[in-house]
Write an enzyme that holds these catalytic residues in place. Structure first.
Site, PDB file in Angstrom:
ATOM      1  N   GLY A  47       0.864  -1.171   0.000  1.00 47.49           N
ATOM      2  CA  GLY A  47       0.000   0.000   0.000  1.00 47.49           C
ATOM      3  C   GLY A  47       0.901   1.220   0.000  1.00 47.49           C
ATOM      4  O   GLY A  47       1.859   1.289   0.791  1.00 47.49           O
ATOM      5  N   ALA A  48       0.600   2.163  -0.895  1.00 48.01           N
ATOM      6  CA  ALA A  48       1.532   3.271  -1.123  1.00 48.01           C
ATOM      7  C   ALA A  48       1.956   4.017   0.155  1.00 48.01           C
ATOM      8  O   ALA A  48       3.163   4.173   0.403  1.00 48.01           O
ATOM      9  CB  ALA A  48       0.928   4.226  -2.148  1.00 48.01           C
ATOM     10  N   GLN A 196      -5.494  -8.993  -2.795  1.00 43.37           N
ATOM     11  CA  GLN A 196      -5.525  -8.039  -1.676  1.00 43.37           C
ATOM     12  C   GLN A 196      -6.961  -7.775  -1.215  1.00 43.37           C
ATOM     13  O   GLN A 196      -7.207  -7.508  -0.044  1.00 43.37           O
ATOM     14  CB  GLN A 196      -4.864  -6.713  -2.072  1.00 43.37           C
ATOM     15  CG  GLN A 196      -3.354  -6.758  -2.189  1.00 43.37           C
ATOM     16  CD  GLN A 196      -2.891  -7.074  -3.585  1.00 43.37           C
ATOM     17  OE1 GLN A 196      -3.605  -7.713  -4.361  1.00 43.37           O
ATOM     18  NE2 GLN A 196      -1.690  -6.645  -3.933  1.00 43.37           N
ATOM     19  N   ASP A 237      -1.619   4.825  -6.273  1.00 43.62           N
ATOM     20  CA  ASP A 237      -0.184   4.687  -6.008  1.00 43.62           C
ATOM     21  C   ASP A 237       0.614   5.873  -6.530  1.00 43.62           C
ATOM     22  O   ASP A 237       1.696   6.182  -6.022  1.00 43.62           O
ATOM     23  CB  ASP A 237       0.360   3.391  -6.612  1.00 43.62           C
ATOM     24  CG  ASP A 237      -0.002   2.228  -5.720  1.00 43.62           C
ATOM     25  OD1 ASP A 237      -1.169   1.802  -5.761  1.00 43.62           O
ATOM     26  OD2 ASP A 237       0.868   1.793  -4.947  1.00 43.62           O
ATOM     27  N   ASN A 247      -3.183   2.692 -10.078  1.00 42.15           N
ATOM     28  CA  ASN A 247      -3.620   1.934  -8.902  1.00 42.15           C
ATOM     29  C   ASN A 247      -3.617   0.463  -9.290  1.00 42.15           C
ATOM     30  O   ASN A 247      -3.300   0.105 -10.444  1.00 42.15           O
ATOM     31  CB  ASN A 247      -5.010   2.394  -8.441  1.00 42.15           C
ATOM     32  CG  ASN A 247      -5.368   1.837  -7.068  1.00 42.15           C
ATOM     33  OD1 ASN A 247      -4.566   1.894  -6.131  1.00 42.15           O
ATOM     34  ND2 ASN A 247      -6.551   1.270  -6.931  1.00 42.15           N
ATOM     35  N   LYS A 248      -3.935  -0.390  -8.347  1.00 41.21           N
ATOM     36  CA  LYS A 248      -3.882  -1.837  -8.565  1.00 41.21           C
ATOM     37  C   LYS A 248      -4.559  -2.249  -9.868  1.00 41.21           C
ATOM     38  O   LYS A 248      -5.620  -1.727 -10.202  1.00 41.21           O
ATOM     39  CB  LYS A 248      -4.545  -2.523  -7.372  1.00 41.21           C
ATOM     40  CG  LYS A 248      -4.554  -4.028  -7.397  1.00 41.21           C
ATOM     41  CD  LYS A 248      -3.205  -4.646  -7.603  1.00 41.21           C
ATOM     42  CE  LYS A 248      -2.173  -4.240  -6.588  1.00 41.21           C
ATOM     43  NZ  LYS A 248      -0.774  -4.549  -7.024  1.00 41.21           N
TER      44      LYS A 248
HETATM   45  O1  MRU Z   1       0.588  -3.937  -4.725  1.00 39.42           O
HETATM   46  P1  MRU Z   1      -0.045  -3.251  -3.552  1.00 39.42           P
HETATM   47  O2  MRU Z   1      -0.854  -4.167  -2.695  1.00 39.42           O
HETATM   48  O3  MRU Z   1       0.954  -2.442  -2.771  1.00 39.42           O
HETATM   49  O4  MRU Z   1      -1.052  -2.222  -4.215  1.00 39.42           O
HETATM   50  C1  MRU Z   1      -1.770  -1.354  -3.385  1.00 39.42           C
HETATM   51  C2  MRU Z   1      -2.752  -0.534  -4.104  1.00 39.42           C
HETATM   52  O5  MRU Z   1      -2.868  -0.572  -5.313  1.00 39.42           O
HETATM   53  C3  MRU Z   1      -3.543   0.426  -3.266  1.00 39.42           C
HETATM   54  O6  MRU Z   1      -4.801   0.628  -3.808  1.00 39.42           O
HETATM   55  C4  MRU Z   1      -2.807   1.767  -3.206  1.00 39.42           C
HETATM   56  O7  MRU Z   1      -1.482   1.598  -2.788  1.00 39.42           O
HETATM   57  C5  MRU Z   1      -3.465   2.726  -2.323  1.00 39.42           C
HETATM   58  S1  MRU Z   1      -3.302   2.296  -0.638  1.00 39.42           S
HETATM   59  C6  MRU Z   1      -3.983   3.466   0.336  1.00 39.42           C
END
Ligand code: MRU
Length: 348
Positions: A47-48, A196, A237, A247-248
């Site tokens: 998560g960012a 996730q 992100d 984003n994801k």
């Molecule tokens: O690969 P990850 O699990 O780190 O990806 C996370 C995401 O895409 C979240 O949506 C993003 O980081 C926002 S978290 C507040």
């Protein structure tokens, strides 16, 4: 009270090992820069915003572990450390933003003794962590205004407490709305390949007593068509100056579906996730991950072992598809090129 994902304790960074959820709640104490970089790379911490906080402590722990006498060597080692952590993951700007803050504090105080610079680095990591907690609170409060009683909300990946040092970004709005007495139903996309949504978002929301229903990513269109979704909320992100955001993987699909079905599509993020150095989403570096993440579900192959795989971890949603950005500074609407400008100066 949403779960604490990351904290500094007795010289170590204590994190929830998110690879183990939802089966086991395992904490790990990270005591070296390699431990911390490894945890970021393998998504033990993810998560960012949480990545940014972990990276900041990584710099402090890494430099504090070294016994260095000369200033010149200290700064050389510091740069090497920062460059080392930088390569953990490429997409979330929070990683680079936090590392840059750490570097700047050291450089600004270069005349001070090494012990004092170390102390300042420790303080800066703590500041980044506390600021993130506050940003989450504020994002939640602004976001809750957009959520109505009985809303049915679809979310993707995990933009909750597990992704931050606080109560989350998108999910923080759900927690704030719940506190206001609003009854909300959440649908969580499972979020293949690393699940996730299935593993983390459902676990986190159930723990907080939120009504959550898990769906496969491929079911989202059907729910929208059946008028079962009132709003879509996601995290980010990295957000470019024009509002395009990474984003994801799968977020873009939802944004496109929201347009067809005329459902508001909201992106929640702290100002630390904005990258005003890039004009649009085309320049956002997208992480490519291990093909086995797609070939396997957990430890089991669900595809031939040698099948070719394409595995981008993120996609880019064009700004046109975003109804609003919710940040700790408020709600930003179109035209983004203009409205987001006010965030630029306020980014620490
Ligand atoms: O690969 P990850 O699990 O780190 O990806 C996370 C995401 O895409 C979240 O949506 C993003 O980081 C926002 S978290 C507040």
């Amino acid at each position: 009270m949403p779960i604490k994902t990351i904290e500094y304790k007795n010289g170590k960074l204590k994190i929830i090992d998110q690879r183990k959820l939802p089966c086991k709640l395992v904490y790990r104490n990270l005591s070296s820069v390699n431990d911390i970089k490894g945890a970021i790379k393998t998504l033990a911490v993810r998560g960012a915003p949480a990545i940014g906080v972990a990276a900041a402590y990584g710099v402090y722990i890494g430099i504090d572990n070294l016994r260095i006498k000369g200033k010149k060597i200290f700064f050389r080692k510091l740069n090497v450390l920062i460059r080392h952590i930088e390569t953990a993951r490429p997409t979330a700007i929070n990683l680079f933003w936090a590392l840059e803050r750490m570097r700047k504090v050291a450089v600004k105080n270069r005349e001070k003794p090494i012990s004092a610079i170390k102390r300042l680095l420790f303080n800066e990591a703590g500041k980044i962590q506390r600021e993130d907690e506050i940003m989450c609170e504020k994002i939640g409060r602004f976001g809750a205004r957009l959520i109505n009683d009985k809303d049915r909300i679809l979310t993707h990946c995990n933009a909750g407490a597990l992704a931050t040092a606080g109560s989350g970004t998108a999910l923080s709005a759900i927690y704030a709305a719940k506190k206001q007495g609003k009854k909300i139903k959440v649908y969580a996309d499972e979020t293949r390949p690393l699940l996730q949504g299935a593993r983390l978002t459902t676990w986190e929301l159930m723990r907080e007593g939120i009504d959550v229903t898990l769906i496969c990513d491929s079911m989202a269109a059907t729910l929208m068509k059946k008028a079962m979704i009132d709003k879509i909320i996601v995290g980010a992100d990295r957000i470019a100056a024009n509002g395009d955001f990474a984003n994801k993987i799968g977020t873009y699909n939802l944004a496109l579906l929201s347009m067809v079905h005329k459902i508001p599509f909201y992106c929640f993020a702290p100002s630390s996730s904005f990258d005003f150095s890039i004009k649009n989403g085309e320049s956002i570096p997208i992480e490519q991950r291990d093909p086995d993440e797609v070939r396997k579900i957990k430890d089991f192959f669900c595809a031939p072992k040698k099948v070719k795989v394409y595995n981008p971890a993120f996609d880019v949603t064009p700004h046109e598809l975003v109804t609003a950005f919710i940040t700790e500074k408020g709600v930003f609407r179109k035209p983004y090129m203009r409205s987001l400008k006010s965030l630029k100066g306020s980014k620490s």
